[in-house]
Design a protein around this motif. Structure first.
Motif, short mmCIF file in Angstrom:
data_model
loop_
_atom_site.label_atom_id
_atom_site.label_comp_id
_atom_site.label_asym_id
_atom_site.label_seq_id
_atom_site.Cartn_x
_atom_site.Cartn_y
_atom_site.Cartn_z
N THR A 147 -27.28 -125.70 -10.67
CA THR A 147 -28.63 -126.07 -10.80
C THR A 147 -29.23 -126.54 -9.70
O THR A 147 -28.14 -127.04 -8.67
N PHE A 148 -30.25 -126.49 -9.35
CA PHE A 148 -30.85 -127.24 -8.09
C PHE A 148 -32.17 -127.98 -8.91
O PHE A 148 -33.03 -127.36 -9.38
N ASP A 149 -32.12 -129.09 -8.52
CA ASP A 149 -33.49 -130.00 -9.09
C ASP A 149 -33.43 -129.71 -10.61
O ASP A 149 -34.58 -129.45 -11.19
N THR A 155 -31.78 -115.42 -8.62
CA THR A 155 -32.43 -114.82 -7.27
C THR A 155 -34.09 -115.04 -7.44
O THR A 155 -34.64 -114.99 -6.27
N SER A 156 -34.41 -115.03 -8.47
CA SER A 156 -35.79 -115.20 -8.81
C SER A 156 -36.28 -116.52 -8.07
O SER A 156 -37.35 -116.63 -7.26
N LEU A 157 -35.73 -117.57 -8.12
CA LEU A 157 -35.86 -119.02 -7.45
C LEU A 157 -35.66 -118.83 -6.08
O LEU A 157 -36.63 -119.47 -5.38
N ILE A 158 -34.80 -118.12 -5.51
CA ILE A 158 -34.60 -117.98 -4.06
C ILE A 158 -35.60 -117.18 -3.77
O ILE A 158 -36.15 -117.52 -2.52
N LYS A 159 -36.15 -116.15 -4.28
CA LYS A 159 -37.27 -115.55 -3.85
C LYS A 159 -38.28 -115.95 -3.74
O LYS A 159 -39.53 -115.90 -2.67
N ALA A 170 -33.99 -122.23 0.35
CA ALA A 170 -33.43 -121.05 -0.10
C ALA A 170 -32.11 -120.87 0.59
O ALA A 170 -30.96 -120.46 -0.19
N ASN A 171 -31.73 -121.46 1.88
CA ASN A 171 -30.43 -121.47 2.42
C ASN A 171 -29.25 -122.47 1.44
O ASN A 171 -28.52 -121.90 1.33
N LEU A 172 -29.94 -123.43 1.08
CA LEU A 172 -29.23 -124.17 0.19
C LEU A 172 -28.89 -123.52 -1.13
O LEU A 172 -27.57 -123.45 -1.33
#
Length: 178
Positions: A147-149, A155-159, A170-172
């Motif tokens: 998880t992040f925050d 992939t949707s979160l990265i996009k 995105a890099n993290l």
């Protein structure tokens, strides 16, 4: 394929459309288990852009298939099952899907995330995978969710981060520079 010729593997299952840190957790666990058993780690990949074919989205994966293969090879995996994005393959039931993988490999274990879905209409889930594996004398390992925050990495979160220009976040999530 005869039993004697099949490669013995621990198979990582997932979409792996961005090879983010959650995907890396699945692949890393497959490699760890394979190494401990003295067999090959293998990764299941669709040979193309699955989501655009099934009509869920016209967005492409974060990385091309070749780039994803390179990223996964950098994680120490050289064995891939490239699934065709064809009507026949996408119509396989959950049982047929797993049977097809077992026709190709001597699978000792599977590794996936807790939300992995497979087979026609995504009818297969981790519960079914465990039942199937048990019937074959195989094991299933579930990788920890990343998880992040407090939001599951996807992939949707990265996009979304990339579209907003937040390449640093995105890099993290990707675990490397985009």
């Amino acid at each position: 394929m005869s039993e004697i010729c099949k490669k013995r593997v621990v198979l990582a299952l997932g979409h792996f459309d961005s090879v983010h840190i959650g995907h890396r957790e699945v692949i890393g666990l497959a490699k760890e288990k394979a190494d401990s058993l003295g067999v090959l780690p293998a990764v299941f990949l669709f040979d193309g852009d699955l989501k655009s074919v099934i009509g869920k989205t016209t967005n492409k994966p974060v990385y091309s298939l070749n780039k994803r293969v390179d990223l996964i090879k950098n994680l120490g995996v050289d064995e891939f099952y490239f699934a065709p994005i064809s009507k026949d393959f996408l119509s396989l039931t959950k049982n047929e899907f797993l049977d097809k993988l077992n026709d190709e490999y001597d699978i000792l274990s599977y590794v996936s995330g807790d939300d992995y879905r497979f087979g026609k209409n995504a009818e297969g889930d981790v519960k079914f995978l465990k039942e199937y594996a048990k019937s074959k004398g195989q094991t299933v390992y579930i990788a920890d969710t990343k998880t992040f925050d407090s939001i599951k990495i996807s992939t949707s979160l990265i996009k979304e981060k990339l579209l907003l220009g937040d390449v640093k976040k995105a890099n993290l999530l990707l675990g490397e520079n985009y």
